[in-house]
Design a protein around this motif. Structure first.
Motif, PDB file in Angstrom:
ATOM      1  N   LEU A   1      11.230   1.083  -5.332  1.00  0.00           N
ATOM      2  CA  LEU A   1      11.177   0.252  -4.131  1.00  0.00           C
ATOM      3  C   LEU A   1      11.880  -1.072  -4.399  1.00  0.00           C
ATOM      4  O   LEU A   1      11.798  -1.624  -5.506  1.00  0.00           O
ATOM      5  N   HIS A   2      12.562  -1.587  -3.371  1.00  0.00           N
ATOM      6  CA  HIS A   2      13.275  -2.852  -3.483  1.00  0.00           C
ATOM      7  C   HIS A   2      12.914  -3.749  -2.314  1.00  0.00           C
ATOM      8  O   HIS A   2      12.924  -3.305  -1.159  1.00  0.00           O
ATOM      9  N   LEU A   3      12.593  -5.004  -2.621  1.00  0.00           N
ATOM     10  CA  LEU A   3      12.341  -6.031  -1.622  1.00  0.00           C
ATOM     11  C   LEU A   3      13.375  -7.130  -1.749  1.00  0.00           C
ATOM     12  O   LEU A   3      13.758  -7.509  -2.868  1.00  0.00           O
ATOM     13  N   VAL A   4      13.834  -7.666  -0.624  1.00  0.00           N
ATOM     14  CA  VAL A   4      14.580  -8.918  -0.604  1.00  0.00           C
ATOM     15  C   VAL A   4      13.907  -9.820   0.417  1.00  0.00           C
ATOM     16  O   VAL A   4      13.552  -9.367   1.516  1.00  0.00           O
TER      17      VAL A   4
ATOM     18  N   ARG B   1      -1.273  -7.268  -4.170  1.00  0.00           N
ATOM     19  CA  ARG B   1      -0.203  -8.245  -3.975  1.00  0.00           C
ATOM     20  C   ARG B   1       1.018  -7.820  -4.780  1.00  0.00           C
ATOM     21  O   ARG B   1       0.899  -7.158  -5.812  1.00  0.00           O
ATOM     22  N   THR B   2       2.181  -8.223  -4.310  1.00  0.00           N
ATOM     23  CA  THR B   2       3.413  -7.866  -5.011  1.00  0.00           C
ATOM     24  C   THR B   2       3.638  -8.702  -6.263  1.00  0.00           C
ATOM     25  O   THR B   2       4.610  -8.466  -6.979  1.00  0.00           O
ATOM     26  N   SER B   3       2.763  -9.671  -6.517  1.00  0.00           N
ATOM     27  CA  SER B   3       2.844 -10.456  -7.745  1.00  0.00           C
ATOM     28  C   SER B   3       1.489 -11.082  -8.022  1.00  0.00           C
ATOM     29  O   SER B   3       0.722 -11.372  -7.095  1.00  0.00           O
ATOM     30  N   ASN B   4       1.177 -11.284  -9.306  1.00  0.00           N
ATOM     31  CA  ASN B   4      -0.037 -12.012  -9.664  1.00  0.00           C
ATOM     32  C   ASN B   4       0.111 -13.501  -9.412  1.00  0.00           C
ATOM     33  O   ASN B   4      -0.888 -14.226  -9.339  1.00  0.00           O
ATOM     34  N   ASP B   5       1.351 -13.984  -9.314  1.00  0.00           N
ATOM     35  CA  ASP B   5       1.602 -15.388  -9.000  1.00  0.00           C
ATOM     36  C   ASP B   5       1.421 -15.614  -7.498  1.00  0.00           C
ATOM     37  O   ASP B   5       1.495 -14.684  -6.692  1.00  0.00           O
ATOM     38  N   ASP B   6       1.201 -16.852  -7.135  1.00  0.00           N
ATOM     39  CA  ASP B   6       0.996 -17.193  -5.729  1.00  0.00           C
ATOM     40  C   ASP B   6       2.353 -17.410  -5.058  1.00  0.00           C
ATOM     41  O   ASP B   6       2.713 -18.518  -4.672  1.00  0.00           O
ATOM     42  N   LEU B   7       3.106 -16.325  -4.912  1.00  0.00           N
ATOM     43  CA  LEU B   7       4.457 -16.422  -4.370  1.00  0.00           C
ATOM     44  C   LEU B   7       4.434 -16.799  -2.888  1.00  0.00           C
ATOM     45  O   LEU B   7       3.583 -16.326  -2.134  1.00  0.00           O
TER      46      LEU B   7
ATOM     47  N   LEU C   1       0.845  -1.195   0.000  1.00  0.00           N
ATOM     48  CA  LEU C   1       0.000   0.000   0.000  1.00  0.00           C
ATOM     49  C   LEU C   1       0.878   1.241   0.000  1.00  0.00           C
ATOM     50  O   LEU C   1       2.006   1.215   0.502  1.00  0.00           O
ATOM     51  N   ARG C   2       0.325   2.357  -0.530  1.00  0.00           N
ATOM     52  CA  ARG C   2       1.005   3.662  -0.498  1.00  0.00           C
ATOM     53  C   ARG C   2       0.025   4.719   0.012  1.00  0.00           C
ATOM     54  O   ARG C   2      -1.161   4.714  -0.333  1.00  0.00           O
TER      55      ARG C   2
ATOM     56  N   ALA D   1      15.557 -13.873  -2.817  1.00  0.00           N
ATOM     57  CA  ALA D   1      15.102 -13.213  -4.039  1.00  0.00           C
ATOM     58  C   ALA D   1      15.001 -11.706  -3.848  1.00  0.00           C
ATOM     59  O   ALA D   1      14.803 -11.198  -2.743  1.00  0.00           O
ATOM     60  N   HIS D   2      15.125 -10.996  -4.976  1.00  0.00           N
ATOM     61  CA  HIS D   2      14.995  -9.531  -5.031  1.00  0.00           C
ATOM     62  C   HIS D   2      13.831  -9.185  -5.949  1.00  0.00           C
ATOM     63  O   HIS D   2      13.625  -9.810  -6.992  1.00  0.00           O
ATOM     64  N   GLN D   3      13.065  -8.173  -5.545  1.00  0.00           N
ATOM     65  CA  GLN D   3      11.942  -7.712  -6.354  1.00  0.00           C
ATOM     66  C   GLN D   3      11.927  -6.190  -6.332  1.00  0.00           C
ATOM     67  O   GLN D   3      12.209  -5.568  -5.303  1.00  0.00           O
ATOM     68  N   ARG D   4      11.591  -5.592  -7.457  1.00  0.00           N
ATOM     69  CA  ARG D   4      11.662  -4.139  -7.594  1.00  0.00           C
ATOM     70  C   ARG D   4      10.336  -3.584  -8.101  1.00  0.00           C
ATOM     71  O   ARG D   4       9.667  -4.185  -8.936  1.00  0.00           O
ATOM     72  N   LYS D   5      10.002  -2.403  -7.589  1.00  0.00           N
ATOM     73  CA  LYS D   5       8.852  -1.663  -8.099  1.00  0.00           C
ATOM     74  C   LYS D   5       9.342  -0.299  -8.562  1.00  0.00           C
ATOM     75  O   LYS D   5       9.671   0.562  -7.747  1.00  0.00           O
ATOM     76  N   PRO D   6       9.432  -0.053  -9.867  1.00  0.00           N
ATOM     77  CA  PRO D   6       9.853   1.272 -10.345  1.00  0.00           C
ATOM     78  C   PRO D   6       8.887   2.347  -9.881  1.00  0.00           C
ATOM     79  O   PRO D   6       7.697   2.103  -9.683  1.00  0.00           O
ATOM     80  N   ALA D   7       9.398   3.552  -9.683  1.00  0.00           N
ATOM     81  CA  ALA D   7       8.548   4.671  -9.252  1.00  0.00           C
ATOM     82  C   ALA D   7       7.384   4.836 -10.228  1.00  0.00           C
ATOM     83  O   ALA D   7       7.585   4.976 -11.441  1.00  0.00           O
ATOM     84  N   GLY D   8       6.174   4.780  -9.726  1.00  0.00           N
ATOM     85  CA  GLY D   8       4.994   4.927 -10.559  1.00  0.00           C
ATOM     86  C   GLY D   8       4.619   3.697 -11.346  1.00  0.00           C
ATOM     87  O   GLY D   8       3.623   3.719 -12.087  1.00  0.00           O
ATOM     88  N   GLY D   9       5.389   2.612 -11.212  1.00  0.00           N
ATOM     89  CA  GLY D   9       5.122   1.404 -11.979  1.00  0.00           C
ATOM     90  C   GLY D   9       4.606   0.264 -11.122  1.00  0.00           C
ATOM     91  O   GLY D   9       4.262   0.439  -9.960  1.00  0.00           O
ATOM     92  N   GLU D  10       4.542  -0.919 -11.731  1.00  0.00           N
ATOM     93  CA  GLU D  10       4.073  -2.118 -11.053  1.00  0.00           C
ATOM     94  C   GLU D  10       5.260  -2.929 -10.540  1.00  0.00           C
ATOM     95  O   GLU D  10       6.399  -2.738 -10.975  1.00  0.00           O
ATOM     96  N   TRP D  11       4.972  -3.835  -9.635  1.00  0.00           N
ATOM     97  CA  TRP D  11       6.008  -4.717  -9.130  1.00  0.00           C
ATOM     98  C   TRP D  11       6.515  -5.648 -10.234  1.00  0.00           C
ATOM     99  O   TRP D  11       5.715  -6.279 -10.930  1.00  0.00           O
TER     100      TRP D  11
END
Length: 381
Positions: free
Chosen positions: A273-276, A252-258, A235-236, A296-306
């Motif tokens: 944003l960066h997640l590990v 969710r941070t992904s459409n897959d069932d992570l 959320l923001r 794992a690393h996951q990124r959300k560009p500013a204004g974009g999707e995960w």
């Protein structure tokens, strides 16, 4: 009301043991650490770049089970003075090994959660305000992996996130996970706002599900709700530096069932944003389709999707694995990931040797990955 100057402990700092791995800095590059000596806990303060420290006792609850967190830099939060602190004081919890408890009680405890705000006096010493109670139902925080940020501040406002314990007999249809909340303390008025519900992080009553918060260059608040083997929720805030004027819809941070666990969250100088996190994988060529735990690393560009997760570390063995990772960012916006590896694999527990702490099955030694280009590439440091 500001209390008298905190008790200054004139003892050798060798008597202190650091609490956790977080190091805090203020705008003047003063260094702060949390440490304990016996039953006492202190905020260590250095104004000479870590060459020497003074210890200030944080008084209260010395004979009770306590845990702590401190505001750390996550990309755009640099307080003018000492960092905010939260204190968990255990009020109930398990007294047996987790494996011997019912599932709904396995990772459940209740805690009084208090916000402790320190200030510098005119002489440069520290004083503590009276603790502000956030909740009496906080779950314990999971700080051994990911080191989620429970606190960020900007100007006069301190924002805190946490997860709460719920009725263990409740249906998961009614309470599908750990409810995550945020509240804000105003340094100027010395008032604490009401908690705001973020979302549920499944499963319920699980202290693995610590939420994490960061703030971007424009002041918008970003919260990732922690889970234990389920997709994270994100959320923001709709307005900068204010949790009380609305939030985006939780996604969710992904459409897959992570199967994600152990949040590490930062925001870089471009507001990416960066997640590990630990990510379970199976049915793949690696390890012949067996179940294994990746880092794992996951990124959300500013204004974009995960973006989809990128595997940074794949284990050499199947079965349960954990990395005890710490994910941080520096003031140059370089990303730093410190980790170890531990497995329940029979081969690992009985045959592991190397630089780890204590011989076979005790970890193979910590390593550091760093990224100087916003997570595009990583290298060993």
């Amino acid at each position: 009301m500001i209390l008298p100057v905190a008790t200054l402990v004139l003892v050798h700092l060798a008597n202190y043991v650091l609490i956790g791995s977080k190091i805090a800095f203020d705008a003047a590059s003063n260094v702060y650490l949390l440490a304990s000596a016996g039953k006492t806990t202190a905020l260590l303060h250095s104004n000479d770049h870590g060459k020497s420290f003074k210890a200030y006792l944080i008084e209260g609850h010395e004979n009770e089970n306590r845990s702590w967190d401190i505001e750390q830099f996550s990309g755009h939060n640099t307080p003018e003075g000492p960092p905010a602190i939260v204190r968990f004081v255990r009020t109930s919890g398990r007294n047996k090994a987790p494996a011997r408890l019912p599932q709904q009680l396995r990772w459940r405890s209740t805690n009084d959660l208090e916000l402790i705000v320190a200030e510098k006096t005119g002489s440069g010493e520290l004083s503590f305000r009276k603790p502000a109670k956030l909740t009496s139902r906080a779950l314990a925080s999971s700080m051994h992996s990911g080191i989620p940020s429970m606190i960020v501040s900007r100007d006069r406002k301190i924002h805190v996130v946490w997860g709460e314990a719920t009725d263990p007999s409740a249906s998961t249809e009614d309470i599908p996970g750990v409810p995550a909340y945020i509240a804000t303390y105003d340094r100027e008025t010395q008032t604490l706002g009401e908690p705001v519900f973020m979302n549920f992080g499944p499963p319920p009553n699980d202290s693995h599900n610590t939420p994490s918060i960061t703030i971007d260059s424009k002041g918008y608040l970003h919260v990732v709700v922690g889970t234990h083997g389920r997709p994270f929720q994100y959320l923001r805030s709709l307005q900068p530096n204010d949790p009380y004027l609305g939030w985006t819809e939780s996604v969710r941070t992904s459409n897959d069932d992570l199967r994600q666990t152990y949040v590490g969250l930062v925001c870089d100088d471009e507001d990416n944003l960066h997640l590990v996190f630990r990510l379970w994988r199976s049915g793949e060529e690696h390890l012949d389709g067996s179940l294994w735990a990746a880092l794992a690393h996951q990124r959300k560009p500013a204004g974009g999707e995960w973006e989809e997760p990128e595997i940074l570390i794949a284990p050499p063995l199947p079965d349960y694995g954990i990395y005890y990772h710490r994910f941080t960012i520096d003031r140059n916006s370089d990303l730093h990931l410190n980790y170890d590896y531990w497995s329940t694999s029979w081969l690992y527990r009985n045959n592991t040797t190397g630089p780890g702490p204590g011989g076979a099955g005790k970890g193979i030694g910590r390593a550091v990955l760093t990224s100087p280009d916003h997570g595009e590439s990583w290298k060993f440091w």
